[in-house]
Design an enzyme around this catalytic site. Structure first.
Site, PDB file in Angstrom:
ATOM      1  N   LYS A   1     -10.725  -8.430  -4.051  1.00  0.00           N
ATOM      2  CA  LYS A   1     -10.329  -7.106  -4.541  1.00  0.00           C
ATOM      3  C   LYS A   1     -11.195  -6.618  -5.696  1.00  0.00           C
ATOM      4  CE  LYS A   1      -5.933  -6.527  -2.505  1.00  0.00           C
ATOM      5  NZ  LYS A   1      -4.564  -6.091  -2.534  1.00  0.00           N
TER       6      LYS A   1
ATOM      7  N   LYS B   1      -4.103  -2.769   4.936  1.00  0.00           N
ATOM      8  CA  LYS B   1      -3.615  -1.403   4.773  1.00  0.00           C
ATOM      9  C   LYS B   1      -4.444  -0.620   3.766  1.00  0.00           C
ATOM     10  CE  LYS B   1       0.689  -3.012   3.118  1.00  0.00           C
ATOM     11  NZ  LYS B   1       0.564  -4.077   2.109  1.00  0.00           N
TER      12      LYS B   1
ATOM     13  N   LYS C   1     -10.194  -9.210   7.433  1.00  0.00           N
ATOM     14  CA  LYS C   1      -8.767  -9.073   7.725  1.00  0.00           C
ATOM     15  C   LYS C   1      -8.376  -7.589   7.906  1.00  0.00           C
ATOM     16  CE  LYS C   1      -5.647  -9.042   4.185  1.00  0.00           C
ATOM     17  NZ  LYS C   1      -4.420  -9.264   3.429  1.00  0.00           N
TER      18      LYS C   1
HETATM   19  N1  AQP Z   1      -4.261  -8.907   8.817  1.00  0.00           N
HETATM   20  C1  AQP Z   1      -3.150  -9.633   8.685  1.00  0.00           C
HETATM   21  N2  AQP Z   1      -2.824 -10.576   9.613  1.00  0.00           N
HETATM   22  C2  AQP Z   1      -1.678 -11.312   9.493  1.00  0.00           C
HETATM   23  N3  AQP Z   1      -0.810 -11.170   8.462  1.00  0.00           N
HETATM   24  C3  AQP Z   1      -1.100 -10.229   7.540  1.00  0.00           C
HETATM   25  N4  AQP Z   1      -0.462  -9.841   6.423  1.00  0.00           N
HETATM   26  C4  AQP Z   1      -1.166  -8.863   5.818  1.00  0.00           C
HETATM   27  N5  AQP Z   1      -2.279  -8.584   6.516  1.00  0.00           N
HETATM   28  C5  AQP Z   1      -2.265  -9.436   7.592  1.00  0.00           C
HETATM   29  C6  AQP Z   1       0.791 -10.413   5.952  1.00  0.00           C
HETATM   30  O1  AQP Z   1       1.675  -9.363   5.626  1.00  0.00           O
HETATM   31  C7  AQP Z   1       2.490  -9.783   4.534  1.00  0.00           C
HETATM   32  C8  AQP Z   1       2.516  -8.735   3.492  1.00  0.00           C
HETATM   33  O2  AQP Z   1       1.263  -8.609   2.878  1.00  0.00           O
HETATM   34  P1  AQP Z   1       1.101  -7.613   1.654  1.00  0.00           P
HETATM   35  O3  AQP Z   1       1.175  -6.230   2.127  1.00  0.00           O
HETATM   36  O4  AQP Z   1       2.056  -7.950   0.601  1.00  0.00           O
HETATM   37  O5  AQP Z   1      -0.291  -7.928   1.079  1.00  0.00           O
HETATM   38  P2  AQP Z   1      -1.619  -8.239   1.780  1.00  0.00           P
HETATM   39  O6  AQP Z   1      -1.575  -9.571   2.433  1.00  0.00           O
HETATM   40  O7  AQP Z   1      -2.668  -8.061   0.723  1.00  0.00           O
HETATM   41  O8  AQP Z   1      -1.698  -7.117   2.904  1.00  0.00           O
HETATM   42  P3  AQP Z   1      -2.732  -5.992   3.026  1.00  0.00           P
HETATM   43  O9  AQP Z   1      -2.381  -5.179   4.231  1.00  0.00           O
HETATM   44  O10 AQP Z   1      -4.124  -6.524   3.001  1.00  0.00           O
HETATM   45  O11 AQP Z   1      -2.430  -5.136   1.753  1.00  0.00           O
HETATM   46  P4  AQP Z   1      -3.451  -4.632   0.672  1.00  0.00           P
HETATM   47  O12 AQP Z   1      -4.527  -3.948   1.468  1.00  0.00           O
HETATM   48  O13 AQP Z   1      -2.672  -3.700  -0.195  1.00  0.00           O
HETATM   49  O14 AQP Z   1      -3.947  -5.830  -0.058  1.00  0.00           O
HETATM   50  C9  AQP Z   1       1.945 -11.121   4.048  1.00  0.00           C
HETATM   51  O15 AQP Z   1       2.756 -12.148   4.584  1.00  0.00           O
HETATM   52  C10 AQP Z   1       0.580 -11.181   4.651  1.00  0.00           C
HETATM   53  O16 AQP Z   1       0.162 -12.505   4.888  1.00  0.00           O
END
Ligand code: AQP
Length: 348
Positions: A123, A210, A207
């Site tokens: 990040k 969002k 990955k």
């Molecule tokens: N690409 C992914 N594949 C499988 N699992 C995923 N998770 C997120 N992306 C994937 C799982 O979703 C849960 C919630 O995640 P989060 O939103 O709290 O944070 P994150 O993992 O950082 O998800 P994002 O979408 O990448 O959010 P941003 O972009 O804001 O950082 C977790 O259980 C995660 O493993």
């Protein structure tokens, strides 16, 4: 469950997990987290699901959008089958114990542990890390507090959160060691299924996220059928047909984009990736992608429709969050009070 009881004897088996309201939900969040959160309700374990708004503000969020996204994630929980009668659903900031325990754990965790976290490195990549929020660096310590505040024994998460879970275990072990107690459980990550790491549709080595600036890289739970079909049709792939084996030289080992689409198909259908390969051996993507798009629309559109229905009634969502927060607080308060006592703080 049996192995968990053995790993943490004396602790009631309890599941906790959360999702950040930092944007709309993606297919990655759905397959890696949401879908499995709902399944866990059938295993006879107490389940607590949180919308982690305090994590979201580690990167600046527009306040109106944050409120909207918090409700949208709650709607996604409900639409995916998480039942407020069987699970506790709430937003993190309504239970002040998260912040209070996070402070105590900040004083247990070491700064070097935080700098080593891949999510922090990702990040801040290409940016001045010194200029990112202190909260972004301390994020894993707050996450440890979320989990340990409920004496959680198991956390269902996607593969990307594995390192943070390991850190939670290290923090719990250090707290127990520093204070000579056996107070916090050593929580087990539950990383299960064929889509523990859903990758970007544009780059199979990244990955699906969002907060990716490219909307084409992800499927959002709010996308309509045409958008889903278009994104899958345009997903990056290689020119070869699908092989008849997953592994080995002729398999999908060095074809990350193809492997990702096969994994997504398998997870949506609820079968193994091997089964998908057997069914589509020799097929071109021109055949496979429309089938995947149909499947994705069939599985996701009922969820999208239900989310839209729940979003019509924000007051009801807020009521569910408030009621969940009161139930969560009732579990957290005695654990927090005991933590403070162990540390040597005088309470009322
Ligand atoms: N690409 C992914 N594949 C499988 N699992 C995923 N998770 C997120 N992306 C994937 C799982 O979703 C849960 C919630 O995640 P989060 O939103 O709290 O944070 P994150 O993992 O950082 O998800 P994002 O979408 O990448 O959010 P941003 O972009 O804001 O950082 C977790 O259980 C995660 O493993």
């Amino acid at each position: 469950m049996a192995s968990q009881a053995a790993a943490n004897p004396g602790f009631t088996p309890r599941i906790f997990s959360g999702i950040q309201p930092s944007g709309g939900m993606t297919l990655g969040n759905y397959l890696g987290a949401l879908k499995r959160f709902a399944e866990k309700q059938d295993e006879g374990i107490e389940t607590i699901y949180c919308v982690v708004d305090m994590h979201a503000i580690t990167v600046w969020q527009d306040p109106e959008k944050l409120r909207h996204q918090t409700r949208e994630i709650t709607a996604a929980y409900l639409a995916s089958g998480i039942d407020p009668a069987r699970s506790i659903i709430f937003n993190q900031s309504q239970v002040s114990g998260h912040a209070e325990l996070a402070w105590i754990l900040n004083c247990v965790a070491r700064i070097g542990w935080m700098y080593r976290m891949t999510q922090f490195k990702d990040k801040t990549a290409g940016k001045n890390a010194e200029n990112s929020s202190l909260g972004l660096l301390a994020y894993p310590s707050l996450m440890a507090a979320d989990i340990l505040l409920y004496h959680t024994t198991q956390v269902p998460v996607g593969e990307d959160q594995k390192q943070h879970l390991e850190l939670t275990r290290d923090i719990a072990a250090k707290f127990n060691h520093d204070y000579g107690v056996d107070f916090f459980p050593i929580t087990e990550p539950l990383i299960e299924g064929s889509a523990t790491r859903v990758m970007s549709l544009r780059d199979g080595t990244k990955k699906m996220s969002k907060s990716d600036p490219s909307d084409a890289s992800r499927i959002n739970l709010t996308d309509d059928a045409d958008t889903i079909a278009k994104k899958i049709r345009k997903a990056t792939t290689d020119p070869n047909p699908l092989p008849d084996t997953l592994d080995g030289l002729d398999g999908l080992k060095d074809r990350p984009e193809a492997r990702n689409l096969v994994n997504i198909y398998a997870a949506l259908e609820g079968v193994s990736a091997e089964t998908v390969i057997r069914e589509f051996a020799g097929a071109q993507f021109g055949t496979f992608k429309p089938r995947l798009a149909d499947l994705a629309v069939a599985k996701l559109s009922p969820i999208t429709e239900a989310m839209n229905r729940y979003m019509q009634d924000p007051a009801e969502i807020d009521r569910i969050l408030g009621e969940g927060a009161a139930r969560a607080d009732a579990i957290a308060s005695p654990i927090l009070a005991k933590t403070k006592e162990i540390v040597g703080m005088i309470g009322r």
